[in-house]
Design a protein around this motif. Structure first.
Motif, PDB file in Angstrom:
ATOM      1  N   SER A   1       0.826  -1.203   0.000  1.00  0.00           N
ATOM      2  CA  SER A   1       0.000   0.000   0.000  1.00  0.00           C
ATOM      3  C   SER A   1       0.859   1.251   0.000  1.00  0.00           C
ATOM      4  O   SER A   1       0.595   2.216  -0.727  1.00  0.00           O
ATOM      5  CB  SER A   1      -0.924  -0.001   1.219  1.00  0.00           C
ATOM      6  N   PHE A   2       1.903   1.240   0.833  1.00  0.00           N
ATOM      7  CA  PHE A   2       2.806   2.384   0.913  1.00  0.00           C
ATOM      8  C   PHE A   2       3.487   2.630  -0.437  1.00  0.00           C
ATOM      9  O   PHE A   2       3.577   3.760  -0.911  1.00  0.00           O
ATOM     10  CB  PHE A   2       3.857   2.141   2.003  1.00  0.00           C
ATOM     11  N   ALA A   3       3.911   1.556  -1.045  1.00  0.00           N
ATOM     12  CA  ALA A   3       4.578   1.665  -2.347  1.00  0.00           C
ATOM     13  C   ALA A   3       3.614   2.187  -3.411  1.00  0.00           C
ATOM     14  O   ALA A   3       3.982   3.024  -4.245  1.00  0.00           O
ATOM     15  CB  ALA A   3       5.139   0.307  -2.756  1.00  0.00           C
ATOM     16  N   GLU A   4       2.361   1.703  -3.366  1.00  0.00           N
ATOM     17  CA  GLU A   4       1.370   2.154  -4.328  1.00  0.00           C
ATOM     18  C   GLU A   4       1.072   3.643  -4.157  1.00  0.00           C
ATOM     19  O   GLU A   4       0.935   4.386  -5.137  1.00  0.00           O
ATOM     20  CB  GLU A   4       0.083   1.336  -4.185  1.00  0.00           C
ATOM     21  N   GLU A   5       0.968   4.072  -2.895  1.00  0.00           N
ATOM     22  CA  GLU A   5       0.712   5.484  -2.632  1.00  0.00           C
ATOM     23  C   GLU A   5       1.855   6.351  -3.143  1.00  0.00           C
ATOM     24  O   GLU A   5       1.629   7.410  -3.738  1.00  0.00           O
ATOM     25  CB  GLU A   5       0.506   5.714  -1.134  1.00  0.00           C
ATOM     26  N   LYS A   6       3.079   5.890  -2.899  1.00  0.00           N
ATOM     27  CA  LYS A   6       4.235   6.639  -3.365  1.00  0.00           C
ATOM     28  C   LYS A   6       4.252   6.723  -4.891  1.00  0.00           C
ATOM     29  O   LYS A   6       4.536   7.774  -5.479  1.00  0.00           O
ATOM     30  CB  LYS A   6       5.531   5.986  -2.863  1.00  0.00           C
ATOM     31  N   TYR A   7       3.946   5.606  -5.534  1.00  0.00           N
ATOM     32  CA  TYR A   7       3.940   5.591  -6.990  1.00  0.00           C
ATOM     33  C   TYR A   7       2.825   6.484  -7.528  1.00  0.00           C
ATOM     34  O   TYR A   7       3.023   7.236  -8.493  1.00  0.00           O
ATOM     35  CB  TYR A   7       3.765   4.171  -7.531  1.00  0.00           C
ATOM     36  N   HIS A   8       1.639   6.425  -6.871  1.00  0.00           N
ATOM     37  CA  HIS A   8       0.512   7.248  -7.314  1.00  0.00           C
ATOM     38  C   HIS A   8       0.865   8.733  -7.197  1.00  0.00           C
ATOM     39  O   HIS A   8       0.596   9.526  -8.112  1.00  0.00           O
ATOM     40  CB  HIS A   8      -0.733   6.930  -6.494  1.00  0.00           C
ATOM     41  N   ALA A   9       1.461   9.101  -6.057  1.00  0.00           N
ATOM     42  CA  ALA A   9       1.860  10.495  -5.856  1.00  0.00           C
ATOM     43  C   ALA A   9       2.868  10.927  -6.920  1.00  0.00           C
ATOM     44  O   ALA A   9       2.805  12.058  -7.429  1.00  0.00           O
ATOM     45  CB  ALA A   9       2.446  10.677  -4.458  1.00  0.00           C
ATOM     46  N   TYR A  10       3.782  10.028  -7.258  1.00  0.00           N
ATOM     47  CA  TYR A  10       4.776  10.321  -8.298  1.00  0.00           C
ATOM     48  C   TYR A  10       4.086  10.487  -9.651  1.00  0.00           C
ATOM     49  O   TYR A  10       4.354  11.439 -10.394  1.00  0.00           O
ATOM     50  CB  TYR A  10       5.811   9.198  -8.365  1.00  0.00           C
ATOM     51  N   LYS A  11       3.161   9.563  -9.943  1.00  0.00           N
ATOM     52  CA  LYS A  11       2.503   9.552 -11.248  1.00  0.00           C
ATOM     53  C   LYS A  11       1.696  10.827 -11.480  1.00  0.00           C
ATOM     54  O   LYS A  11       1.808  11.458 -12.544  1.00  0.00           O
ATOM     55  CB  LYS A  11       1.582   8.327 -11.357  1.00  0.00           C
ATOM     56  N   ILE A  12       0.901  11.224 -10.492  1.00  0.00           N
ATOM     57  CA  ILE A  12       0.020  12.378 -10.699  1.00  0.00           C
ATOM     58  C   ILE A  12       0.783  13.699 -10.695  1.00  0.00           C
ATOM     59  O   ILE A  12       0.216  14.735 -11.055  1.00  0.00           O
ATOM     60  CB  ILE A  12      -1.110  12.419  -9.645  1.00  0.00           C
ATOM     61  N   ALA A  13       2.047  13.663 -10.268  1.00  0.00           N
ATOM     62  CA  ALA A  13       2.868  14.884 -10.267  1.00  0.00           C
ATOM     63  C   ALA A  13       3.571  15.102 -11.600  1.00  0.00           C
ATOM     64  O   ALA A  13       4.172  16.161 -11.810  1.00  0.00           O
ATOM     65  CB  ALA A  13       3.894  14.821  -9.137  1.00  0.00           C
ATOM     66  N   GLN A  14       3.502  14.128 -12.502  1.00  0.00           N
ATOM     67  CA  GLN A  14       4.210  14.233 -13.767  1.00  0.00           C
ATOM     68  C   GLN A  14       3.483  15.185 -14.735  1.00  0.00           C
ATOM     69  O   GLN A  14       2.244  15.160 -14.815  1.00  0.00           O
ATOM     70  CB  GLN A  14       4.362  12.857 -14.419  1.00  0.00           C
ATOM     71  N   PRO A  15       4.207  16.018 -15.457  1.00  0.00           N
ATOM     72  CA  PRO A  15       3.592  16.960 -16.394  1.00  0.00           C
ATOM     73  C   PRO A  15       2.676  16.290 -17.414  1.00  0.00           C
ATOM     74  O   PRO A  15       1.614  16.822 -17.739  1.00  0.00           O
ATOM     75  CB  PRO A  15       4.803  17.610 -17.080  1.00  0.00           C
ATOM     76  N   GLY A  16       3.059  15.124 -17.895  1.00  0.00           N
ATOM     77  CA  GLY A  16       2.233  14.429 -18.877  1.00  0.00           C
ATOM     78  C   GLY A  16       0.886  14.024 -18.307  1.00  0.00           C
ATOM     79  O   GLY A  16      -0.142  14.106 -18.999  1.00  0.00           O
ATOM     80  N   TYR A  17       0.897  13.579 -17.050  1.00  0.00           N
ATOM     81  CA  TYR A  17      -0.359  13.196 -16.397  1.00  0.00           C
ATOM     82  C   TYR A  17      -1.256  14.423 -16.235  1.00  0.00           C
ATOM     83  O   TYR A  17      -2.462  14.375 -16.521  1.00  0.00           O
ATOM     84  CB  TYR A  17      -0.065  12.570 -15.025  1.00  0.00           C
ATOM     85  N   LYS A  18      -0.685  15.533 -15.783  1.00  0.00           N
ATOM     86  CA  LYS A  18      -1.465  16.740 -15.544  1.00  0.00           C
ATOM     87  C   LYS A  18      -2.057  17.279 -16.841  1.00  0.00           C
ATOM     88  O   LYS A  18      -3.189  17.771 -16.859  1.00  0.00           O
ATOM     89  CB  LYS A  18      -0.593  17.801 -14.874  1.00  0.00           C
ATOM     90  N   LYS A  19      -1.291  17.190 -17.934  1.00  0.00           N
ATOM     91  CA  LYS A  19      -1.807  17.666 -19.213  1.00  0.00           C
ATOM     92  C   LYS A  19      -2.993  16.846 -19.697  1.00  0.00           C
ATOM     93  O   LYS A  19      -3.847  17.350 -20.423  1.00  0.00           O
ATOM     94  CB  LYS A  19      -0.695  17.625 -20.270  1.00  0.00           C
ATOM     95  N   ARG A  20      -3.053  15.604 -19.279  1.00  0.00           N
ATOM     96  CA  ARG A  20      -4.144  14.734 -19.712  1.00  0.00           C
ATOM     97  C   ARG A  20      -5.326  14.733 -18.752  1.00  0.00           C
ATOM     98  O   ARG A  20      -6.485  14.729 -19.181  1.00  0.00           O
ATOM     99  CB  ARG A  20      -3.619  13.299 -19.871  1.00  0.00           C
TER     100      ARG A  20
END
Length: 653
Positions: free
Chosen positions: A32-51
């Protein structure tokens, strides 16, 4: 002889086993901790935000955190957050009523003195930019197991045509059997109506004048002085007003049908105020004729305001007595009679009729006033509209006019069963009012059954929806941390970034002038999935930045100098270095939202002409005030990629 490991080996083995066991036990938490960290990383990426866009929490100093029950965007760009007593009886009993003014540009906050309890009032934008706030709370509900003394509505009659009568809070009414009841509020009863009649003999000679007096009437909530069965009654009776003498005692009396220890509902107030965005204060205006709690206020094409429904001063749904406010005279007059459940969603449509989508916030019988239809105010006729899927699940549903308003398409999203029903629906339905025989047809389904969904029009002609819960007031931890965009052209939803804060009952969302969406409030019944811990009101503010702003960066189309009013032809010209880039222009009416009810927001398509010098654009606003009710609007222009400018404020007269 059997082999036995050494003591040292046994210690090593036991140590390794313990580590393995601990690792196995902690595996879910680690994952769970790893998933949360990955999710936080993913949503912070410029490509994710643009989409998908992004969310950020607003820093609110502790002294400015309130239970936001109502939210309205003012033409100063600031947001008015109204709590009143904030669904907190301790605040109500203490007379602690709150309003906060938030500046989203500077992120500053200001407390505004709040004269009455606007908790569960109604509000709407006025033509001059003021916000009309009417109704609110006179008394909190008392559940059946908490009612100690019999109570109910007392009709107070006045048969005197010469003067009105005011009975103060604490007035005693005595039944024929001697049981006494005490009024909980002041009540003023107008003068009786005196009429003259003329009759004629058969011979044609006129009889002498006759005078007919019709008693005036007002209501007040009363409660027995003493607990006990002697105060219970379900039979009609006349009650004397203790302390009145002589002729006044004969003229003024009470009538009651039912005084019981059943649940006593919230009771409304008659008070009405205008909030002045310039002075940043409430200004009293004439009170309504009827007290209202959970009313809807809707601005009409002439700038007047229709107030409908609500719980009255004895806790009953107003039976259909609606009224109209005139911003010029600051007074109310009688409106067309029609019953609706509380907080009905009513939209001004082309031609001046009001569309009732069936969306509402609850109070009222399940079998009355729930069907959608078109209401002709002039004729006071109502034409029902069919085709709606799950018509028994319109309570706590969202409704809005799809962009642009000229298309006359209205959408209903989600909802649930009446009251605390466990039902919720993923249904969306759309009605095209431009059709010869309009009926609702199903749109794309939401990801799951959803109550309290927030739905906000965006300047790129899409709809942003977020939050809500699957069950009544988020029961069983059913808040929905999802968001999506609806595109009217493709008639489809696409995924948006997930909010981090749950929003259910008493939550709001609105479009800001910079193109972002701000979300407020949430009043869960419980704070845990087992429904054992009482809920805590959500006081955090979270703001959604749509993908179009992440694509734009600093490169947004921009409008320069221009007027704040239209010329006589309904046009306005603005300087801009982006004239060649701008392809669309929209007027967006600012929101006034509560209880998933926002009948204010609308997006108006504008004519757009580029100046010959390539350094200006002229917008052309429709003259039809049923499409563009008078008031202040945000003017957005967008480019071919749907990237909007920051809004300019412009007033439509």
């Amino acid at each position: 002889m059997a082999y036995r490991p050494s003591k040292k080996f046994r210690k090593t083995l036991l140590g390794s086993g313990a580590v393995a066991v601990l690792a196995a036990l902690n595996a879910p938490a680690a994952v769970s901790f790893a998933e949360e960290k990955y999710h936080a990383y993913k949503i912070a990426q410029p490509g994710y935000k643009k989409r998908f866009g992004s969310w950020s929490e607003v820093e609110v100093p502790a002294e400015y955190r309130i239970n936001a029950i109502h939210a309205a965007l003012l033409h100063t760009g600031k947001v008015l957050l109204i709590a009143g007593s904030g669904n907190d009886q301790k605040n109500f009993d203490a007379g602690t009523f709150e309003t906060i003014l938030w500046d989203p540009v500077k992120n500053t906050f200001k407390k505004v003195p709040t004269p009455v309890d606007f908790f569960c009032s109604g509000h709407t934008q006025l033509p001059d930019g003021r916000l009309l706030v009417a109704g609110g709370t006179a008394r909190y509900e008392v559940l059946e197991d908490g009612v100690e003394k019999a109570g109910g509505g007392m009709r107070v009659k006045n048969e005197s045509p010469d003067k009105a009568v005011t009975l103060r809070k604490g007035t005693v009414f005595r039944s024929p059997s001697g049981v006494e009841y005490v009024s909980k509020f002041d009540v003023t009863v107008p003068k009786a109506k005196r009429e003259f009649e003329i009759s004629y003999f058969k011979s044609g000679q006129m009889k002498p004048w006759k005078t007919k007096v019709t008693a005036a009437e007002a209501r007040v909530f009363v409660e027995a002085r003493k607990a006990g069965p002697q105060a219970l009654t379900t039979e009609a009776a006349q009650y004397e007003v203790v302390g009145l003498k002589g002729e006044e005692a004969d003229n003024v009396y009470g009538l009651a049908q039912k005084l019981t220890t059943e649940k006593q509902d919230f009771q409304g107030i008659k008070g009405a105020y205008e909030f002045d965005p310039r002075a940043e204060r409430y200004i009293p205006v004439a009170p309504m004729t009827d007290a209202r709690w959970y009313p809807t206020l809707v601005t009409l094409q002439d700038g007047k305001v229709l107030a409908v429904s609500g719980l009255n001063d004895v806790g009953d749904v107003v039976p259909g007595d609606n009224e109209i406010y005139d911003p010029e005279t600051k007074k109310w007059t009688k409106g067309p009679f029609r019953y609706f459940p509380t907080y009905p969603s009513l939209f001004l449509t082309k031609g001046g009729k009001l569309l009732y989508t069936g969306s509402n916030a609850g109070y009222g019988p399940a079998e009355k006033g729930r069907e959608p239809g078109l209401w002709d105010l002039k004729k006071n006729s109502f034409t029902k509209l069919g085709g709606l899927t799950d018509p028994d699940q319109l309570e706590t549903s969202a409704s809005l006019m799809l962009p642009p308003v000229q298309n006359q398409k209205v959408m209903v999203l989600g909802g649930g069963g009446v009251g605390e029903s466990p039902k919720s629906t993923a249904r969306t339905s759309i009605v095209d009012l431009s059709a010869d025989s309009p009926v609702f047809t199903d749109g794309p389904a939401l990801p799951q059954g959803t109550r309290y969904l927030s739905s906000v029009l965006l300047p790129d002609d899409t709809v942003f929806t977020s939050g809500g819960s699957e069950q009544y007031r988020g029961r069983s931890g059913s808040d929905i941390l999802k968001a999506q965009f609806y595109d009217p052209e493709s008639n489809a939803f696409t995924e948006a970034a997930e909010p981090t804060i749950g929003r259910n009952y008493h939550s709001e969302a609105l479009l800001l002038p910079d193109g972002r969406v701000a979300t407020f409030g949430s009043d869960p019944l419980f704070d845990d999935k087992d429904n054992t811990k009482l809920g805590t009101f959500e006081q955090r503010i979270e703001v959604f930045t749509p993908p179009y702003l992440h694509q734009a960066g600093a490169d947004r189309p921009a409008l320069g100098e221009g007027p704040q009013e239209l010329d006589q032809n309904g046009r306005a010209t603005f300087t801009t270095a982006d004239a060649g880039r701008i392809v669309k222009a929209r007027l967006m009416r600012p929101s006034a939202v509560t209880h998933t009810t926002d009948v204010e927001q609308r997006s108006v398509e504008l004519g757009l002409t580029r100046g010959q010098d390539g350094k200006s654009v002229t917008i052309d606003v429709p003259q039809d005030r049923t499409l563009v009710p008078p008031g202040w609007y945000m003017l957005f222009v967008t480019d071919a990629d749907g990237i909007p400018s920051e809004a300019k404020w412009i007033q439509v007269g």
